[in-house]
Scaffold this motif. Structure first.
Motif, mmCIF file in Angstrom:
data_model
loop_
_atom_site.group_PDB
_atom_site.id
_atom_site.type_symbol
_atom_site.label_atom_id
_atom_site.label_comp_id
_atom_site.label_asym_id
_atom_site.label_seq_id
_atom_site.Cartn_x
_atom_site.Cartn_y
_atom_site.Cartn_z
ATOM 1 N N LYS A 1 0.600 -53.478 -8.378
ATOM 2 C CA LYS A 1 2.052 -52.748 -7.770
ATOM 3 C C LYS A 1 3.395 -52.343 -8.622
ATOM 4 O O LYS A 1 3.536 -53.273 -9.061
ATOM 5 N N VAL B 1 8.614 -50.524 -6.451
ATOM 6 C CA VAL B 1 8.644 -49.497 -5.911
ATOM 7 C C VAL B 1 10.023 -48.326 -5.694
ATOM 8 O O VAL B 1 10.419 -47.525 -4.661
ATOM 9 N N ASN C 1 5.841 -45.495 -0.187
ATOM 10 C CA ASN C 1 6.410 -46.809 -0.476
ATOM 11 C C ASN C 1 6.042 -47.874 0.427
ATOM 12 O O ASN C 1 7.040 -47.658 1.306
ATOM 13 N N GLN D 1 -2.329 -49.242 -3.317
ATOM 14 C CA GLN D 1 -0.526 -50.306 -3.606
ATOM 15 C C GLN D 1 -0.982 -51.374 -2.912
ATOM 16 O O GLN D 1 -0.051 -52.682 -2.717
#
Ligand code: SAH
Ligand code: SF4
Ligand code: F3S
Length: 469
Positions: A21, A24, A172, A220
């Motif tokens: 991941k 963000v 996000n 994500q």
């Protein structure tokens, strides 16, 4: 329980996705935005999307207004109390701004913004921007205008299609469960409700746009998607084959996306519950066995006055059909007590409805008069103390049903999506297929995975169990 949830190999794949991941928060973000969300799931989704719009122009989200450069209140107009909360919050923000942060900008978004428009700036001059729910893609433009000091900014146009076309393609997301708006607005005009005025007409997003967003979420690390809409089951939009697809078809398609193991949808209207959707409820293992299907009231007279366009008998028959398709399904509902003209006998029909149908969870409210809705000018408004008395009686029954449903799960093994660690050390927290918060002991590495938990204790609001091996 879905056999997919048990697949260990999938969990390993998933762990890899989570480990990869990306960070963000872009490093170049120098300004801070605090977004406070009121109201329904759609506002939660919208707040995340506003953060996505603001990220490329240098705003990073923060959890408190203290040193924020921009504060956005994403508001709800559904009941009087919800709408009034905004003004008390604006009072606190004004004080904070005057004392500590004179350059801070303040925006009011959401349904109060749409409903009250320029009136907000008259009542609360601290507000620099008022923006309705269909205008969030224009935020950078509005902020630029505020900084150029070209007067107050007000945007309340309805252009849902333009909004979704222009919102950033990537989101996000932080957790493992995400909302995804597939439909927005309402054409039903229930006589108590402001939503058709604050969100505009029913508009559905094209299938491909939704699938792309769902794939991005899966990338994500999101494992559960809740498809949301004010009338989600009125969803009807162009599919990849050029024909119009309903919600059932959309769910089948989203279910094909690898990494997405749980699907939910909310909120449905009984009128739009078609046979294809019921078939999907009965056959799609990724779809969780939990359905929010509000009836509002049990009396046909009140249902008619509310313009719900169905009778209690029709609702009951619909529930029977859904339960025949998926016997383990748990139901949730919304109820309003004290709608104009509701007598004691009418109210007893709501109690009878709850007894006959049986709800695993619920939301119940006293009728709140909303300006501009037909209900506001109806005769025979119900006294506040009568509403209060009925709400207490109804909630006693609903809460007892909720607790009984949770207790019926003791001894069963449920699949739980682990959302995070619990308050006590070594404890994990997740959600059951029925959305019940579930606590159990386990290692932190399980966060983000779907695990089997044997339920040992149950209260009204949560479950406690042990990892099943
Ligand atoms: N679209 C959804 C509900 C949206 S509003 C539906 O049709 O079911 C969420 C809930 O708020 C409604 O189901 C209703 O129970 C409640 N609500 C809406 N307007 C209200 C009002 N004026 N007073 C009290 N409750 C209200
Ligand atoms: Fe409001 Fe009725 Fe529309 Fe739901 S269906 S949003 S309650 S008008
Ligand atoms: Fe409230 Fe608007 Fe949702 S009025 S409930 S935030 S659609």
């Amino acid at each position: 329980m879905s056999p997919r949830d048990k697949s260990a190999s999938r969990d390993v794949e998933q762990a890899a996705i989570i480990a990869a991941k990306p960070d963000v928060t872009p490093a170049q973000n120098t300004k801070k935005v605090f977004i406070k969300t009121y109201g329904c799931q759609m506002n939660v989704y919208d707040s995340e999307r506003m953060a996505d719009v603001l990220s490329p122009i240098g705003y990073a989200p923060v959890d408190a207004p203290d040193d924020a450069d921009l504060v956005i209140l994403n508001t709800c107009h559904i009941r009087e109390k919800a709408a009034e909360k905004v003004y008390s919050e604006l009072g606190r923000i004004r004080q904070h701004k005057e004392k500590n942060k004179p350059n801070m900008k303040v925006a009011v978004a959401g349904c109060v913004a749409q409903a009250e428009g320029a009136e907000i700036q008259r009542r609360a001059p601290v507000v620099d921007m008022v923006l309705g729910p269909q205008t969030y893609h224009k935020l950078p433009e509005m902020i630029a205008k505020v900084h150029r000091n070209t007067g107050d900014v007000l945007e309340t146009e309805f252009d849902t299609i333009e909004k979704f076309d222009q919102l950033p393609k990537t989101r996000n997301v932080k957790g493992f469960s995400a909302f995804l708006t597939v439909q927005e607005g309402c054409d039903k005009f229930c006589t108590f409700c402001v939503v058709p005025y604050t969100r505009g007409a029913e508009v559905s997003r094209p299938v491909q746009q939704i699938v792309d967003e769902a794939r991005d979420l899966a990338r994500q690390g999101v494992r559960e998607i809740t498809l949301i809409g004010q009338n989600v089951n009125a969803y009807m939009a162009e599919g990849p084959d050029g024909s119009d697809w309903g919600l059932g078809q959309l769910i089948r398609h989203v279910a094909l996306i690898g990494g997405i193991d749980r699907i939910r949808f909310t909120t449905s209207h009984p009128r739009d519950m078609d046979d294809d959707l019921i078939r999907v409820i009965g056959t799609e293992p990724k779809l969780m066995p939990y359905l929010h299907l509000p009836i509002q009231a049990g009396s046909n007279k009140i249902l008619r006055a509310m313009n719900r366009d169905h009778t209690y008998a029709e609702y009951k028959a619909l529930i029977a059909k859904i339960r025949a398709a998926r016997p383990e399904i748990a139901l949730s509902g919304d109820f309003i007590v004290g709608f104009p003209g509701e007598t004691e006998l009418d109210f007893e029909e709501t109690m009878k409805c709850v007894e006959e149908i049986g709800y695993a969870s619920s939301f119940s409210f006293k009728y709140s008069v909303r300006p501009g809705t037909p209900g506001a000018s109806m005769l025979r408004q119900v006294d506040e103390d009568v509403k209060q008395d009925r709400l207490v009686r109804l909630q006693e029954l609903l809460y007892a049903q909720q607790e009984a449903h949770n207790k019926s799960l003791i001894g069963k093994t449920l699949s739980v999506l682990v959302e995070g660690t619990g308050r006590k050390g070594g404890q994990l927290f997740g959600r059951s297929p029925y959305l019940t918060g579930t606590h159990f002991d386990g290692p932190e590495e399980l966060v983000g995975q779907i695990v089997d938990v044997k339920i040992e204790e149950a209260g009204r609001n949560s479950l406690v169990g042990v990892l099943a091996v």
